[in-house]
Write a protein that holds these residues in place. Structure first.
Motif, PDB file in Angstrom:
ATOM      1  N   SER A  54       0.837  -1.205   0.000  1.00  0.00           N
ATOM      2  CA  SER A  54       0.000   0.000   0.000  1.00  0.00           C
ATOM      3  C   SER A  54       0.874   1.257   0.000  1.00  0.00           C
ATOM      4  CB  SER A  54      -0.958   0.004   1.183  1.00  0.00           C
ATOM      5  OG  SER A  54      -0.261   0.018   2.409  1.00  0.00           O
ATOM      6  N   ARG A  55       1.964   1.219   0.725  1.00  0.00           N
ATOM      7  CA  ARG A  55       2.906   2.354   0.729  1.00  0.00           C
ATOM      8  C   ARG A  55       3.522   2.519  -0.656  1.00  0.00           C
ATOM      9  NH1 ARG A  55       4.930   7.257   1.734  1.00  0.00           N
ATOM     10  NH2 ARG A  55       7.179   7.231   1.636  1.00  0.00           N
ATOM     11  N   GLU A  56       3.928   1.415  -1.275  1.00  0.00           N
ATOM     12  CA  GLU A  56       4.520   1.497  -2.603  1.00  0.00           C
ATOM     13  C   GLU A  56       3.526   2.076  -3.600  1.00  0.00           C
ATOM     14  OE1 GLU A  56       6.547  -1.950  -4.007  1.00  0.00           O
ATOM     15  OE2 GLU A  56       8.052  -1.841  -2.417  1.00  0.00           O
ATOM     16  N   GLN A  57       2.257   1.702  -3.488  1.00  0.00           N
ATOM     17  CA  GLN A  57       1.250   2.235  -4.401  1.00  0.00           C
ATOM     18  C   GLN A  57       1.096   3.732  -4.223  1.00  0.00           C
ATOM     19  OE1 GLN A  57      -0.256   0.416  -6.941  1.00  0.00           O
ATOM     20  NE2 GLN A  57      -0.623   2.534  -7.535  1.00  0.00           N
ATOM     21  N   ARG A  58       1.154   4.211  -2.980  1.00  0.00           N
ATOM     22  CA  ARG A  58       1.069   5.661  -2.742  1.00  0.00           C
ATOM     23  C   ARG A  58       2.255   6.387  -3.377  1.00  0.00           C
ATOM     24  NH1 ARG A  58      -0.482   3.812   2.378  1.00  0.00           N
ATOM     25  NH2 ARG A  58       1.490   4.470   3.307  1.00  0.00           N
ATOM     26  N   VAL A  59       3.442   5.781  -3.283  1.00  0.00           N
ATOM     27  CA  VAL A  59       4.633   6.378  -3.906  1.00  0.00           C
ATOM     28  C   VAL A  59       4.432   6.457  -5.419  1.00  0.00           C
ATOM     29  CG1 VAL A  59       7.091   6.018  -4.397  1.00  0.00           C
ATOM     30  CG2 VAL A  59       6.231   5.693  -2.067  1.00  0.00           C
ATOM     31  N   ASP A  61       1.649   6.441  -7.122  1.00  0.00           N
ATOM     32  CA  ASP A  61       0.586   7.404  -7.425  1.00  0.00           C
ATOM     33  C   ASP A  61       1.126   8.836  -7.396  1.00  0.00           C
ATOM     34  OD1 ASP A  61      -1.217   5.315  -7.677  1.00  0.00           O
ATOM     35  OD2 ASP A  61      -2.135   5.639  -5.694  1.00  0.00           O
ATOM     36  N   ARG A  62       1.967   9.128  -6.409  1.00  0.00           N
ATOM     37  CA  ARG A  62       2.543  10.473  -6.283  1.00  0.00           C
ATOM     38  C   ARG A  62       3.430  10.796  -7.483  1.00  0.00           C
ATOM     39  NH1 ARG A  62       4.497  10.125  -1.298  1.00  0.00           N
ATOM     40  NH2 ARG A  62       6.568   9.457  -1.930  1.00  0.00           N
TER      41      ARG A  62
END
Length: 86
Positions: A54-59, A61-62
């Protein structure tokens, strides 16, 4: 930028600026990799997983929001640098 009207001199000056940017980018990537590896080690040592999808997906996305699809590719490259390929 130089006020010289000589295009070759202007190109050389601009390339010098690019070289300086590249040096900063390399330094920041190396710092990011070290931090990411430390986080992975702490997560593993505390019984967690090595990475957080989930953290990697946020990165990603940013990076995509700021730079488009190529940004997402850049973000993925940075993630792989820090944690290795899955």
């Amino acid at each position: 930028m130089s006020t010289s009207t000589d295009p070759a001199a202007q190109i050389d000056a601009l390339r010098g600026e690019i070289d300086a940017c590249d040096a900063q980018i390399i330094e920041l990537v190396q710092r990011r990799v070290a931090i990411s590896q430390e986080i992975g080690a702490l997560r593993t040592a505390s019984g967690g997983t090595r990475l957080s999808l989930s953290r990697e997906q946020r990165v990603l996305d940013r990076f995509r929001a700021a730079l488009g699809d190529d940004g997402a590719s850049l973000g993925m490259m940075l993630l792989r640098q820090g944690r290795g390929r899955l």
